[in-house]
Scaffold this active site. Structure first.
Site, mmCIF file in Angstrom:
data_model
loop_
_atom_site.group_PDB
_atom_site.id
_atom_site.type_symbol
_atom_site.label_atom_id
_atom_site.label_comp_id
_atom_site.label_asym_id
_atom_site.label_seq_id
_atom_site.Cartn_x
_atom_site.Cartn_y
_atom_site.Cartn_z
ATOM 1 N NE ARG A 1 20.562 -6.101 30.638
ATOM 2 C CZ ARG A 1 20.573 -7.166 29.833
ATOM 3 N NH1 ARG A 1 19.705 -7.286 28.843
ATOM 4 N NH2 ARG A 1 21.473 -8.127 30.002
ATOM 5 N N PRO B 1 16.981 -23.133 16.033
ATOM 6 C CG PRO B 1 15.361 -24.822 16.319
ATOM 7 C CD PRO B 1 15.553 -23.431 15.774
ATOM 8 C CB CYS C 1 17.053 -4.724 16.547
ATOM 9 S SG CYS C 1 15.872 -4.475 15.221
ATOM 10 C CG LEU D 1 30.103 -13.007 50.366
ATOM 11 C CD1 LEU D 1 30.884 -11.987 49.557
ATOM 12 C CD2 LEU D 1 28.625 -12.908 50.024
ATOM 13 C CD GLU E 1 20.941 -8.551 22.373
ATOM 14 O OE1 GLU E 1 21.386 -8.206 21.275
ATOM 15 O OE2 GLU E 1 19.805 -8.290 22.781
#
Ligand code: TGC
Ligand code: FAD
Length: 392
Positions: free
Chosen positions: A97, A141, A246, A346, A371
């Site tokens: 993704r 950085p 964006c 599990l 993000e």
């Protein structure tokens, strides 16, 4: 990897709110993930390699530029279709993704929204078909959460720009053909530049030793006196608001994508709990395990509703940055908590690659960081509701 038996939970019958087109787009992406991602993804994550053979399939399901107009090679879909595609791909793997998010929202979107007609014609069709892959260089950085402090800069040399600096943590960089790079001009104003592989002085070393997003290639962008043609500047918008615009689109896609990862963890844990017997009965019959499953489906349902409403607002052009932040933050946090609980359900099997849960759990550590980190998104909500930014 076991056979992919995934069945998507839809506790509040949200399918009823989707159009026929939404369902067609979603089902095509779902079938592709089952056929082309599930059988191979564990192997690629284990060997820390991006499966380049999936690029064509991603393009075919409309994952590259879902909402970019068809005249530029995009799929011309609405924002809910875009979200559903991201949900299905991340059900397979967050790294896959990521590749689609970067290509669509961080490379195609700025070229579409801020580029010239020549730039749109030159880059968008090739990016939509996957012939060219792109990356987005904002983080450095010394500047992650505060990209406004970036040090990468370019000088006007008359017939070209001279670009110097470095970007870090860049998804797709090791194989990208083009990079949308954010840099300051001599006045300190941020602009976007399209940098192409092969330009002298431009290198993209890969970042190794990641425990997260292992099936996604991450690297650096290094600019050592790179001569960038003047026609490669994105003229339509400048200032920090240009790259942040964006991010609005990519963060929206992540809000949907995280639901996919959570659905896969929930579905896997539910199936396992119904089959696995301890103390003479399926573990799904114990109250403690039911509490985990009941809370998972509740949180997934809430996240689905949040994403759907945000999609409606996006379609109407009314979704604010802060609303998108809330959904990114909530849904990724929801998914990572579900992954952790599902893994425990599990038992020992949960730590193996026979099941997808541990991979999702590790991937989501990146998703909750990139993000905009979990805490930065909380501060965006805080600033929005109080009117007082607390970033500095
Ligand atoms: P601030 O003073 O708040 O804003 C500066 C200017 O930008 C405007 N603005 C926006 N414009 C459009 N869309 C938005 N979302 C905007 N947010 C802010 C704002 O109005 C202002 O305009 P002007 O005209 O007044 O100058 O900026 P700040 O320096 O205080 O920072 C605010 C903060 C911390 C929220 C922002 O810097 C931020 O979001 N930081 C997080 C950085 C981040 O998210 N980096 C992501 C890098 S890309 C990535 O991670 C890709 S991962 C791969 C994948 O997606 O799969
Ligand atoms: P920092 O900004 O150093 O933050 C460290 C910690 O301090 C965090 O917990 C943060 O929340 C906290 N913090 C920072 N500022 C504040 C504050 N004001 N108040 C309170 N707490 C604060 N970037 C790109 O440009 N392009 C990409 O394609 C891309 N892909 C990525 C892929 C991966 C796998 C990863 C891990 C990252 C990627 N990134 C990319 C970078 C990502 O966006 C940054 O890692 C992220 O924005 C955080 O920056 P940082 O890592 O420098 O952390």
């Amino acid at each position: 990897m076991k056979a992919d038996l995934f069945e998507a939970p839809d506790y509040y019958l949200l399918d009823d709110l989707l159009s026929e087109e939404h369902k067609l787009v979603r089902d095509a992406a779902r079938a592709w993930v089952k056929r082309d991602i599930s059988p191979i993804i564990e192997e690629y994550a284990q060997k820390a390699e991006f499966p380049t053979q999936i690029i064509k399939g991603l393009a075919e399901i409309g994952a590259f530029g879902p909402y970019i107009p068809e005249e530029y090679g995009g799929a011309g879909l609405d924002q809910i279709s875009y979200g559903l595609i991201m949900q299905e791909i991340e059900r397979g793997d967050s790294g896959v993704r990521s590749t689609a998010s970067v290509q669509s929202s961080l490379v195609m979107y700025p070229i579409f929204a801020y580029g010239t007609e020549e730039q749109r014609q030159k880059y968008l069709p090739k990016l939509a078909s996957g012939e060219w892959m792109g990356c987005f260089g904002l983080t450095e950085p010394n500047h992650g959460s505060n990209p406004g402090g970036m040090e990468t800069k370019f000088q006007d040399k008359g017939d070209h720009f001279l670009l110097n600096g470095a970007k870090l943590w860049i998804s797709n960089s090791p194989f990208a053909d083009v990079a949308v790079v954010w840099a300051k001009n001599e006045e300190g104003r941020i602009h976007g530049l399209i940098v192409e592989r092969g330009m002298e002085g431009f290198t993209t070393p890969e970042t190794h030793n990641k425990w997260s997003l292992r099936a996604s290639a991450t690297g650096e962008l290094i600019f050592d006196n790179v001569k960038v043609p003047k026609e490669n500047l994105l003229p339509g918008k400048n200032g920090l608001g240009a790259p942040l615009g964006c991010l609005d689109s990519a963060r929206y896609g992540i809000a949907w994508g995280a639901i996919g990862a959570a659905m896969d963890c929930y579905d896997t844990a539910l199936r396992y709990a119904l089959e696995r017997e301890q103390f003479g009965k399926p573990i799904a019959g114990f109250q403690l395990q039911q509490k985990k499953l009941a809370e998972m489906i509740t949180e997934i349902t809430k996240a689905q509703l949040l994403a759907f409403r945000l999609g409606q607002l996006k379609n109407e052009g009314r979704a604010s940055t802060a609303q998108i932040s809330m959904a990114k933050r909530n849904n990724v946090d929801m998914a990572i908590k579900i992954a952790r609980e599902a893994r425990q359900m599990l038992g020992g099997m949960g730590i193996t690659g026979d099941y997808s849960i541990m991979r999702h759990m590790m991937n989501l550590e990146s998703v909750i960081t990139y993000e905009g980190t979990h805490d930065i998104h909380l501060l965006i909500t805080g600033a929005d509701i109080t009117g007082i930014p607390a970033f500095k």
